[in-house]
Design a protein around this motif. Structure first.
Motif, mmCIF file in Angstrom:
data_model
loop_
_atom_site.group_PDB
_atom_site.id
_atom_site.type_symbol
_atom_site.label_atom_id
_atom_site.label_comp_id
_atom_site.label_asym_id
_atom_site.label_seq_id
_atom_site.Cartn_x
_atom_site.Cartn_y
_atom_site.Cartn_z
ATOM 1 N N ASP A 10 0.829 -1.210 0.000
ATOM 2 C CA ASP A 10 0.000 0.000 0.000
ATOM 3 C C ASP A 10 0.863 1.259 0.000
ATOM 4 O O ASP A 10 0.576 2.226 -0.710
ATOM 5 C CB ASP A 10 -0.942 0.023 1.208
ATOM 6 C CG ASP A 10 -2.043 -1.027 1.117
ATOM 7 O OD1 ASP A 10 -2.244 -1.603 0.030
ATOM 8 O OD2 ASP A 10 -2.703 -1.268 2.153
ATOM 9 N N ARG A 11 1.927 1.250 0.809
ATOM 10 C CA ARG A 11 2.839 2.414 0.827
ATOM 11 C C ARG A 11 3.471 2.604 -0.542
ATOM 12 O O ARG A 11 3.578 3.737 -1.036
ATOM 13 C CB ARG A 11 3.937 2.212 1.874
ATOM 14 C CG ARG A 11 3.497 2.560 3.269
ATOM 15 C CD ARG A 11 4.636 2.579 4.255
ATOM 16 N NE ARG A 11 5.633 3.581 3.908
ATOM 17 C CZ ARG A 11 6.910 3.502 4.289
ATOM 18 N NH1 ARG A 11 7.338 2.471 4.987
ATOM 19 N NH2 ARG A 11 7.758 4.450 3.955
ATOM 20 N N GLU A 13 2.267 1.782 -3.471
ATOM 21 C CA GLU A 13 1.263 2.335 -4.394
ATOM 22 C C GLU A 13 1.078 3.836 -4.174
ATOM 23 O O GLU A 13 0.943 4.596 -5.139
ATOM 24 C CB GLU A 13 -0.068 1.599 -4.219
ATOM 25 C CG GLU A 13 -0.032 0.180 -4.725
ATOM 26 C CD GLU A 13 -1.286 -0.608 -4.396
ATOM 27 O OE1 GLU A 13 -2.343 0.011 -4.133
ATOM 28 O OE2 GLU A 13 -1.217 -1.848 -4.396
ATOM 29 N N MET A 14 1.079 4.267 -2.930
ATOM 30 C CA MET A 14 0.934 5.693 -2.625
ATOM 31 C C MET A 14 2.147 6.478 -3.130
ATOM 32 O O MET A 14 1.998 7.583 -3.671
ATOM 33 C CB MET A 14 0.768 5.920 -1.119
ATOM 34 C CG MET A 14 -0.510 5.381 -0.567
ATOM 35 S SD MET A 14 -1.913 6.225 -1.322
ATOM 36 C CE MET A 14 -3.204 5.111 -0.924
ATOM 37 N N ILE A 15 3.332 5.925 -2.958
ATOM 38 C CA ILE A 15 4.550 6.604 -3.406
ATOM 39 C C ILE A 15 4.545 6.734 -4.926
ATOM 40 O O ILE A 15 4.829 7.811 -5.467
ATOM 41 C CB ILE A 15 5.802 5.850 -2.901
ATOM 42 C CG1 ILE A 15 5.916 6.014 -1.381
ATOM 43 C CG2 ILE A 15 7.070 6.335 -3.610
ATOM 44 C CD1 ILE A 15 6.906 5.073 -0.721
ATOM 45 N N SER A 17 1.947 6.752 -6.891
ATOM 46 C CA SER A 17 0.895 7.723 -7.217
ATOM 47 C C SER A 17 1.394 9.147 -7.047
ATOM 48 O O SER A 17 1.172 10.000 -7.906
ATOM 49 C CB SER A 17 -0.332 7.500 -6.329
ATOM 50 O OG SER A 17 -0.868 6.228 -6.553
ATOM 51 N N THR A 18 2.084 9.401 -5.949
ATOM 52 C CA THR A 18 2.613 10.741 -5.683
ATOM 53 C C THR A 18 3.605 11.161 -6.761
ATOM 54 O O THR A 18 3.550 12.281 -7.271
ATOM 55 C CB THR A 18 3.283 10.784 -4.294
ATOM 56 O OG1 THR A 18 2.299 10.465 -3.314
ATOM 57 C CG2 THR A 18 3.875 12.152 -4.004
ATOM 58 N N LEU A 30 -6.414 4.349 -7.713
ATOM 59 C CA LEU A 30 -5.921 3.185 -6.986
ATOM 60 C C LEU A 30 -6.912 2.035 -7.111
ATOM 61 O O LEU A 30 -8.087 2.198 -6.808
ATOM 62 C CB LEU A 30 -5.724 3.531 -5.508
ATOM 63 C CG LEU A 30 -4.726 4.641 -5.202
ATOM 64 C CD1 LEU A 30 -4.848 5.066 -3.750
ATOM 65 C CD2 LEU A 30 -3.323 4.179 -5.503
ATOM 66 N N ASP A 39 -2.202 -2.525 -10.193
ATOM 67 C CA ASP A 39 -2.599 -1.787 -9.000
ATOM 68 C C ASP A 39 -3.164 -0.406 -9.284
ATOM 69 O O ASP A 39 -3.945 0.116 -8.491
ATOM 70 C CB ASP A 39 -1.384 -1.622 -8.078
ATOM 71 C CG ASP A 39 -0.808 -2.965 -7.676
ATOM 72 O OD1 ASP A 39 -1.550 -3.777 -7.107
ATOM 73 O OD2 ASP A 39 0.388 -3.204 -7.948
ATOM 74 N N LEU A 40 -2.731 0.196 -10.397
ATOM 75 C CA LEU A 40 -3.121 1.571 -10.700
ATOM 76 C C LEU A 40 -3.647 1.684 -12.119
ATOM 77 O O LEU A 40 -3.091 1.080 -13.039
ATOM 78 C CB LEU A 40 -1.931 2.524 -10.566
ATOM 79 C CG LEU A 40 -1.105 2.472 -9.285
ATOM 80 C CD1 LEU A 40 0.112 3.384 -9.409
ATOM 81 C CD2 LEU A 40 -1.946 2.859 -8.083
ATOM 82 N N THR A 62 7.011 -3.475 -4.391
ATOM 83 C CA THR A 62 7.688 -2.680 -3.366
ATOM 84 C C THR A 62 8.600 -3.555 -2.515
ATOM 85 O O THR A 62 8.252 -4.692 -2.204
ATOM 86 C CB THR A 62 6.637 -2.013 -2.456
ATOM 87 O OG1 THR A 62 5.701 -1.311 -3.274
ATOM 88 C CG2 THR A 62 7.276 -1.051 -1.480
ATOM 89 N N GLU A 104 12.348 5.828 -1.080
ATOM 90 C CA GLU A 104 11.076 6.187 -1.715
ATOM 91 C C GLU A 104 11.259 6.589 -3.176
ATOM 92 O O GLU A 104 10.478 7.347 -3.730
ATOM 93 C CB GLU A 104 10.324 7.261 -0.910
ATOM 94 C CG GLU A 104 9.896 6.766 0.461
ATOM 95 C CD GLU A 104 8.959 7.700 1.203
ATOM 96 O OE1 GLU A 104 8.644 8.785 0.684
ATOM 97 O OE2 GLU A 104 8.548 7.335 2.313
#
Length: 168
Positions: A10-11, A13-15, A17-18, A30, A39-40, A62, A104
């Motif tokens: 999850d982390r 995917e957020m990274i 995305s950012t 997401l 995932d995206l 990841t 990251e």
């Protein structure tokens, strides 16, 4: 309680995305565990009236390992062949993103060819670094955008869709 593996994923995917949304070139949706192969879902944000919101898929892998690089400087985040085949088999352009949680940083690779060989690790030549507004990140994201546009233009989707005769 979520498993540590899910939290790491999850982390990641957020990274990713950012990093993709940093310059307002892309909108990220997401999908998480809803679709096993990716995932995206990412869409180009049109910058002018002639641009289309073309889409592409991303599988995020990841790692939180301290020693996360091979001797060839590839990220130790394998993409199982089944997931790679599923990405390649989709009619949308598809990419994988390896994430090093220690820095990251994100490493992007295309998933268009079954001979890509990401089963053991991901190449690190296309890196989005964890620093806001870096020129190299912008150049890589513009190359990605051009890649997506070229893919869709190669399909002639703009002339095909208006001429398609639906049976509904």
């Amino acid at each position: 309680m979520p498993s540590p593996t899910n939290v790491i994923g999850d982390r990641g995917e957020m990274i990713v995305s950012t990093r993709l949304m940093e310059y307002n070139l892309f909108q990220v949706f997401l999908l998480g565990g809803k679709v096993p192969a990716f995932d995206l879902l990412v869409e180009i944000i049109p910058q002018n009236v002639n641009e289309k919101p073309y889409q592409f898929l991303v599988q995020v892998k990841t790692t939180s390992r301290v020693n996360c690089f091979t001797q060839q400087q590839r990220l130790k985040t394998p993409i199982p062949q089944g997931k790679l085949d599923a990405l390649i088999g989709r009619p949308l352009p598809s990419y994988a993103a390896g994430v090093d949680l220690n820095t990251e940083d994100v490493y992007l690779v295309p998933c268009f060819d079954t001979n890509s060989g990401y089963n053991g690790s991901i190449p690190t030549n296309n890196r989005l670094v964890n620093k806001p507004k870096t020129p190299n990140n912008l150049v890589l994201l513009q190359r990605l955008k051009s890649d997506i546009i070229d893919y869709w233009h190669g399909l002639n989707i703009d002339t095909y869709k208006p001429q398609f005769n639906s049976t509904l």
